[in-house]
Write an enzyme that holds these catalytic residues in place. Structure first.
Site, PDB file in Angstrom:
ATOM      1  N   GLU A   1      10.333   1.270  10.044  1.00 57.12           N
ATOM      2  CA  GLU A   1      11.327   2.298   9.703  1.00 57.12           C
ATOM      3  C   GLU A   1      10.650   3.636   9.975  1.00 57.12           C
ATOM      4  O   GLU A   1       9.804   4.068   9.191  1.00 57.12           O
ATOM      5  CB  GLU A   1      11.723   2.209   8.226  1.00 57.12           C
ATOM      6  CG  GLU A   1      12.441   0.949   7.845  1.00 57.12           C
ATOM      7  CD  GLU A   1      13.878   0.919   8.327  1.00 57.12           C
ATOM      8  OE1 GLU A   1      14.394   1.982   8.728  1.00 57.12           O
ATOM      9  OE2 GLU A   1      14.460  -0.179   8.334  1.00 57.12           O
TER      10      GLU A   1
ATOM     11  N   GLU B   1      10.909  15.573  15.178  1.00 58.05           N
ATOM     12  CA  GLU B   1      11.240  15.529  13.763  1.00 58.05           C
ATOM     13  C   GLU B   1      10.424  16.600  13.020  1.00 58.05           C
ATOM     14  O   GLU B   1       9.201  16.638  13.141  1.00 58.05           O
ATOM     15  CB  GLU B   1      10.901  14.153  13.208  1.00 58.05           C
ATOM     16  CG  GLU B   1      11.282  14.014  11.750  1.00 58.05           C
ATOM     17  CD  GLU B   1      10.950  12.636  11.220  1.00 58.05           C
ATOM     18  OE1 GLU B   1       9.796  12.219  11.345  1.00 58.05           O
ATOM     19  OE2 GLU B   1      11.855  11.994  10.687  1.00 58.05           O
TER      20      GLU B   1
ATOM     21  N   CYS C   1      14.264  10.936   6.333  1.00 58.42           N
ATOM     22  CA  CYS C   1      14.184  10.472   7.717  1.00 58.42           C
ATOM     23  C   CYS C   1      15.532  10.505   8.419  1.00 58.42           C
ATOM     24  O   CYS C   1      15.605  10.673   9.624  1.00 58.42           O
ATOM     25  CB  CYS C   1      13.602   9.066   7.750  1.00 58.42           C
ATOM     26  SG  CYS C   1      14.412   7.951   6.632  1.00 58.42           S
TER      27      CYS C   1
ATOM     28  N   LYS D   1       0.898  -1.159   0.000  1.00 62.43           N
ATOM     29  CA  LYS D   1       0.000   0.000   0.000  1.00 62.43           C
ATOM     30  C   LYS D   1       0.935   1.206   0.000  1.00 62.43           C
ATOM     31  O   LYS D   1       1.583   1.505   0.991  1.00 62.43           O
ATOM     32  CB  LYS D   1      -0.871  -0.002   1.248  1.00 62.43           C
ATOM     33  CG  LYS D   1      -2.157   0.791   1.142  1.00 62.43           C
ATOM     34  CD  LYS D   1      -2.019   2.277   0.880  1.00 62.43           C
ATOM     35  CE  LYS D   1      -1.588   3.057   2.100  1.00 62.43           C
ATOM     36  NZ  LYS D   1      -1.352   4.508   1.794  1.00 62.43           N
TER      37      LYS D   1
HETATM   38  P1  NAD Z   1       2.659   8.488   7.662  1.00 60.88           P
HETATM   39  O1  NAD Z   1       3.007   7.643   8.824  1.00 60.88           O
HETATM   40  O2  NAD Z   1       1.546   9.426   7.773  1.00 60.88           O
HETATM   41  O3  NAD Z   1       2.310   7.573   6.380  1.00 60.88           O
HETATM   42  C1  NAD Z   1       3.146   6.525   5.943  1.00 60.88           C
HETATM   43  C2  NAD Z   1       2.286   5.473   5.269  1.00 60.88           C
HETATM   44  O4  NAD Z   1       1.401   4.931   6.241  1.00 60.88           O
HETATM   45  C3  NAD Z   1       1.417   6.016   4.130  1.00 60.88           C
HETATM   46  O5  NAD Z   1       1.315   5.046   3.111  1.00 60.88           O
HETATM   47  C4  NAD Z   1       0.074   6.184   4.821  1.00 60.88           C
HETATM   48  O6  NAD Z   1      -1.019   6.123   3.925  1.00 60.88           O
HETATM   49  C5  NAD Z   1       0.065   5.008   5.776  1.00 60.88           C
HETATM   50  N1  NAD Z   1      -0.820   5.159   6.925  1.00 60.88           N
HETATM   51  C6  NAD Z   1      -1.276   6.295   7.498  1.00 60.88           C
HETATM   52  N2  NAD Z   1      -2.112   6.008   8.507  1.00 60.88           N
HETATM   53  C7  NAD Z   1      -2.190   4.657   8.591  1.00 60.88           C
HETATM   54  C8  NAD Z   1      -2.886   3.749   9.439  1.00 60.88           C
HETATM   55  N3  NAD Z   1      -3.691   4.173  10.418  1.00 60.88           N
HETATM   56  N4  NAD Z   1      -2.711   2.424   9.256  1.00 60.88           N
HETATM   57  C9  NAD Z   1      -1.874   1.977   8.291  1.00 60.88           C
HETATM   58  N5  NAD Z   1      -1.216   2.781   7.434  1.00 60.88           N
HETATM   59  C10 NAD Z   1      -1.360   4.111   7.590  1.00 60.88           C
HETATM   60  O7  NAD Z   1       4.008   9.198   7.261  1.00 60.88           O
HETATM   61  P2  NAD Z   1       4.238  10.207   6.056  1.00 60.88           P
HETATM   62  O8  NAD Z   1       3.771  11.531   6.438  1.00 60.88           O
HETATM   63  O9  NAD Z   1       3.699   9.610   4.827  1.00 60.88           O
HETATM   64  O10 NAD Z   1       5.855  10.177   5.977  1.00 60.88           O
HETATM   65  C11 NAD Z   1       6.660  10.940   6.789  1.00 60.88           C
HETATM   66  C12 NAD Z   1       7.187  10.147   7.983  1.00 60.88           C
HETATM   67  O11 NAD Z   1       7.807   8.933   7.560  1.00 60.88           O
HETATM   68  C13 NAD Z   1       8.275  10.886   8.714  1.00 60.88           C
HETATM   69  O12 NAD Z   1       8.046  10.800  10.103  1.00 60.88           O
HETATM   70  C14 NAD Z   1       9.549  10.153   8.355  1.00 60.88           C
HETATM   71  O13 NAD Z   1      10.584  10.212   9.279  1.00 60.88           O
HETATM   72  C15 NAD Z   1       9.087   8.772   8.184  1.00 60.88           C
HETATM   73  N6  NAD Z   1       9.994   8.058   7.288  1.00 60.88           N
HETATM   74  C16 NAD Z   1      10.868   7.143   7.801  1.00 60.88           C
HETATM   75  C17 NAD Z   1      11.775   6.501   6.971  1.00 60.88           C
HETATM   76  C18 NAD Z   1      12.746   5.493   7.508  1.00 60.88           C
HETATM   77  O14 NAD Z   1      13.313   4.747   6.728  1.00 60.88           O
HETATM   78  N7  NAD Z   1      12.992   5.428   8.789  1.00 60.88           N
HETATM   79  C19 NAD Z   1      11.774   6.749   5.614  1.00 60.88           C
HETATM   80  C20 NAD Z   1      10.871   7.696   5.123  1.00 60.88           C
HETATM   81  C21 NAD Z   1       9.972   8.333   5.969  1.00 60.88           C
END
Ligand code: NAD
Length: 478
Positions: free
Chosen positions: A244, A378, A278, A169
């Site tokens: 992650e 962050e 990240c 997804k």
């Molecule tokens: P997010 O957590 O809002 O979304 C990430 C994914 O999770 C998306 O596909 C989203 O649709 C899905 N999601 C959202 N709510 C959900 C739920 N209730 N159940 C299941 N899936 C759900 O994060 P974002 O805003 O898309 O990305 C930014 C964040 O991601 C930052 O905090 C960043 O640090 C982190 N990030 C971490 C890494 C890493 O490798 N550690 C890499 C990239 C981004």
């Protein structure tokens, strides 16, 4: 036999879901298309396809898995021009940097994993035991928007290499680059059902995938808040989980060295992808006596990162991905001012002439108190915090570096590389670079503390997609 979904991304409506999630071009904040809103039923169909493919793929030869990943890497590389256009439009990624920042790393992960497969120990013998590394089963992957291709590659490649079928997804903010990836998937020779990609929102499609009873492992990349919810749900039926999550990574400059190269390195690291990384080194920790010179240099270094339209070849800093992210980062810039930090570059508001899109001004704060919000949370935008420790007390600097809830990444800069490496060992982070060492895509990437658990990239990533099974045979007498 369930339908073959492995090449389908439902932005094109092929699942029959209505295309109702608006996708904006963040440069203009206008809608440029829609992603389909995958439902729980869509997830169910994709998991059914994966479950059907799982037994056969588990029996496939490792060489076949590696060959498919190599062909996928070739296909993605061949689509570079298209991807550059699409990522400028949906992510605001500057065209000039897209190949190096977005496309090459994804291709590299696919190739590295393919190359790791022949040497991977799927079977080994210990006394009278044969230990098998068997695929964990159907994987549910959930990915964010900041490096959309890389993050899909980081889950798809080790899953396929281990012999798992996977349902992904992907982020609703950047669906069109994944459509291009799906075209490459269609041509890479993977059997139907091994890789299934769908669109939808997190609370609907993401949550349904994380909760699906036939998914045996969830691999999630995204925010810590959502990661916690995903892990809690997975615990109900003892699914394997990799997370992650976010970071608040530090560059620690040790005493007795010229800090200038470390400052330039850190600014470059933070500004890439408009700070939406990240592992970004968003805290620069320096000896107190060097603080003011460091702040001045950091402010000047921003000149190398002109902000503008990502399609302009001179632009190196594009907009943030959405108005929501823009608002979030703007809030942190206000919080920095409210928390008493000294603003040395940037600040609230939009860059000159860029009032319409999701832009923020690249910002540097100095004299940041380690306990304040901008030193702890962050931000996920182009905002650097400079902190200092008493001269001659690098232990205090290390304590600041380790003084957050996160532990994803870090950096140490010092006059003696071996001594700096010893300090790096004491940094609480899954990866630490010393004196500007290059990223190594074979090294395991992942977090400690609230940055998550599990590792991606290179051969170690495959470990996260296998279970160990030991078979004991009788020992022959004499
Ligand atoms: P997010 O957590 O809002 O979304 C990430 C994914 O999770 C998306 O596909 C989203 O649709 C899905 N999601 C959202 N709510 C959900 C739920 N209730 N159940 C299941 N899936 C759900 O994060 P974002 O805003 O898309 O990305 C930014 C964040 O991601 C930052 O905090 C960043 O640090 C982190 N990030 C971490 C890494 C890493 O490798 N550690 C890499 C990239 C981004």
């Amino acid at each position: 036999m369930p339908e073959a979904l492995h090449f389908i991304a439902n932005t094109r409506g092929l699942f029959g879901d209505a295309a109702e999630i608006p996708v904006i071009d963040p440069t203009t904040a206008t809608v440029v298309g829609h992603a389909a809103a995958g439902s729980a039923a869509t997830v169910d169909r994709a998991v059914a396809a994966a479950s059907s493919a799982q037994p056969g793929w588990a029996e496939s030869a490792p060489a076949e898995r590696a060959a498919a990943l190599t062909r996928l890497a070739d296909g993605l590389e061949a689509a570079s021009d298209r991807l550059t256009d699409v990522l400028a439009a949906e992510l605001g990624m500057p065209r000039a940097l897209c190949q190096a920042v977005q496309i090459d790393p994804a291709v590299e992960v696919l190739r590295d994993t393919a190359e790791a497969v022949p040497a991977y120990r799927f079977v080994e013998t210990l006394r009278n035991s044969t230990v098998y590394r068997v695929p964990v089963g159907v994987v549910g992957g959930i990915t964010p928007w900041n490096y959309p291709l890389l993050q899909v590659a980081c889950k798809l490649a080790p899953a396929v290499a281990a012999g798992c079928a996977i349902v992904l997804k992907v982020s609703e903010a950047t669906p069109f680059s994944i459509d291009v990836l799906c075209d490459a998937l269609a041509d890479c020779g993977l059997p139907p059902g091994v890789v299934n990609i769908l669109h939808g929102t997190g609370p609907v499609a993401g949550a349904a995938l994380a909760a699906h009873p036939r998914v045996r492992k969830v691999s999630f990349t995204g925010s810590t808040a959502v990661g916690k919810a995903v892990a809690a749900r997975a615990a109900e039926d003892i699914k394997r989980v990799s997370l992650e999550l976010g970071g608040k990574s530090a560059m620690l400059v040790l005493p007795d060295c010229d800090p200038a190269p470390a400052v330039d390195w850190t600014v470059d690291n933070v500004l890439v992808n408009s700070g939406q990384t990240c592992s970004a080194l968003t805290r620069l920790i320096v000896p107190h006596s060097q603080h003011d010179a460091v702040a001045e240099r950091a402010a000047a270094a921003l000149a190398r990162w002109p902000v503008g339209d990502p399609r302009d070849p001179a632009t190196r800093t594009g907009p943030l991905v959405t108005a929501r992210q823009q608002g979030r980062v703007a809030g942190y810039i206000e919080a920095g001012l409210a928390g008493g930090a000294r603003l040395v570059a940037g600040g609230p508001g939009s860059p000159a002439g860029l009032n319409h899109g999701c832009f923020v001004r690249p910002t540097v704060f100095a004299q940041v108190d380690p306990a304040t919000v901008i030193a702890q949370e962050e931000i996920f935008g182009p905002v650097l915090a400079i902190l200092s420790y008493p001269d001659g007390a690098p232990e205090a600097g290390l304590a600041i570096a380790n003084g957050t809830a996160y532990g994803l990444y870090g950096a140490v800069w010092g006059p003696d590389t071996a001594a700096a490496a010893r300090v790096a060992r004491r940094m609480q982070a899954g990866q630490v670079e010393v004196n500007g060492a290059p990223v190594n895509s074979l090294a395991p990437f992942g977090g400690l503390k609230q940055s998550g658990y599990g590792r991606e990239g290179g051969p170690f990533a495959i470990d996260d997609y296998v279970e160990l099974q030991a078979i004991q045979l009788p020992v022959e007498a004499g």
